[in-house]
Design a protein around this motif. Structure first.
Motif, PDB file in Angstrom:
ATOM      1  N   THR A   6       0.853  -1.179   0.000  1.00 40.67           N
ATOM      2  CA  THR A   6       0.000   0.000   0.000  1.00 40.67           C
ATOM      3  C   THR A   6       0.889   1.228   0.000  1.00 40.67           C
ATOM      4  O   THR A   6       1.949   1.236   0.635  1.00 40.67           O
ATOM      5  N   PRO A  63      -7.102   8.094   1.065  1.00 38.18           N
ATOM      6  CA  PRO A  63      -7.072   6.818   0.330  1.00 38.18           C
ATOM      7  C   PRO A  63      -5.693   6.176   0.369  1.00 38.18           C
ATOM      8  O   PRO A  63      -4.668   6.859   0.290  1.00 38.18           O
ATOM      9  N   ASN A  64      -5.679   4.856   0.515  1.00 40.39           N
ATOM     10  CA  ASN A  64      -4.491   4.000   0.595  1.00 40.39           C
ATOM     11  C   ASN A  64      -3.822   3.997   1.965  1.00 40.39           C
ATOM     12  O   ASN A  64      -2.886   3.232   2.176  1.00 40.39           O
ATOM     13  N   GLN A  90     -13.841   1.173   3.516  1.00 37.77           N
ATOM     14  CA  GLN A  90     -13.824   0.478   2.228  1.00 37.77           C
ATOM     15  C   GLN A  90     -14.199   1.438   1.096  1.00 37.77           C
ATOM     16  O   GLN A  90     -13.535   1.484   0.058  1.00 37.77           O
ATOM     17  N   HIS A  93     -11.441   3.739   0.200  1.00 34.73           N
ATOM     18  CA  HIS A  93     -10.192   3.058  -0.173  1.00 34.73           C
ATOM     19  C   HIS A  93      -9.138   3.162   0.930  1.00 34.73           C
ATOM     20  O   HIS A  93      -7.964   3.426   0.664  1.00 34.73           O
TER      21      HIS A  93
END
Length: 197
Positions: A6, A63-64, A90, A93
């Motif tokens: 990630t 995100p990530n 979720q 992200h």
């Protein structure tokens, strides 16, 4: 299971409910997991709707990123609240890791956790809605006086709660429904739904 790479940070969250409890064990575990930053709530009950550390974490994550907790119950104040947070992660992200339970949604098998919690959140809301509607119907059949009609029906309240947990502002949802923020908050509490900040 192998962990996917990630590109984001590991963001830690630690909480204890009372002032005399210590965060040190959680903080040590989060630091060993290479979390930076780490958000804390010290002496804050998991039942509180607003927790400064959790509020700050939710504003900070991107995100990530991966949200990391020592134990699952440190994050959610109820199973529904925990489910809604994981569904929100979720959708945004964001990965999730619980060190004690060995949950890591950056692994192929760990992604199943998101789906299970999403299904549970939907089931819980449907159950609350069904029970509320059945209770109202039974009261009507008995001839009970139910008082003044409610501005918001159970379906609208459940949908409003879903939008809040997806990150929508409560003021915007109240405007959309044509009610005050106070009316919306009261309706959500009446159905027993927890609301994240």
């Amino acid at each position: 299971m192998t962990e996917e790479k990630t590109s984001g940070r590991r963001v830690g969250y630690a909480r204890v409910s009372t002032k005399d409890q210590r965060l040190s064990m959680q903080l040590d575990a989060l630091q060993n997991a290479k979390c930076r930053p780490i958000f804390e709530d010290h002496g804050v009950s998991g039942a509180k709707g607003s927790r400064p550390g959790l509020d700050a974490l939710l504003l900070d994550i991107k995100p990530n990123d991966t949200v990391v907790v020592y134990k699952l119950d440190r994050l959610g104040r109820s199973v529904l609240h925990l489910s809604d947070l994981l569904v929100r992660f979720q959708e945004e992200h964001i990965h999730f890791m619980s060190l004690s339970e060995g949950i890591n949604t950056a692994t192929p098998g760990g992604k199943l956790v998101f789906h299970l919690f999403s299904a549970f959140a939907e089931f819980q809301r449907d159950t609350i809605l069904e029970n509320t509607l059945c209770g109202l119907e039974a009261a009507k059949r008995r001839g009970s006086q139910l008082g003044r009609p409610r501005i918001l029906g159970p379906q609208a309240i459940v949908e409003a709660h879903r939008l809040i947990m997806a990150g929508e502002r409560r003021d915007d949802i109240a405007d959309m429904l044509g009610v005050s923020r106070m009316t919306l908050d009261r309706a959500i509490r009446r159905l027993g739904l927890d609301c994240a900040p």
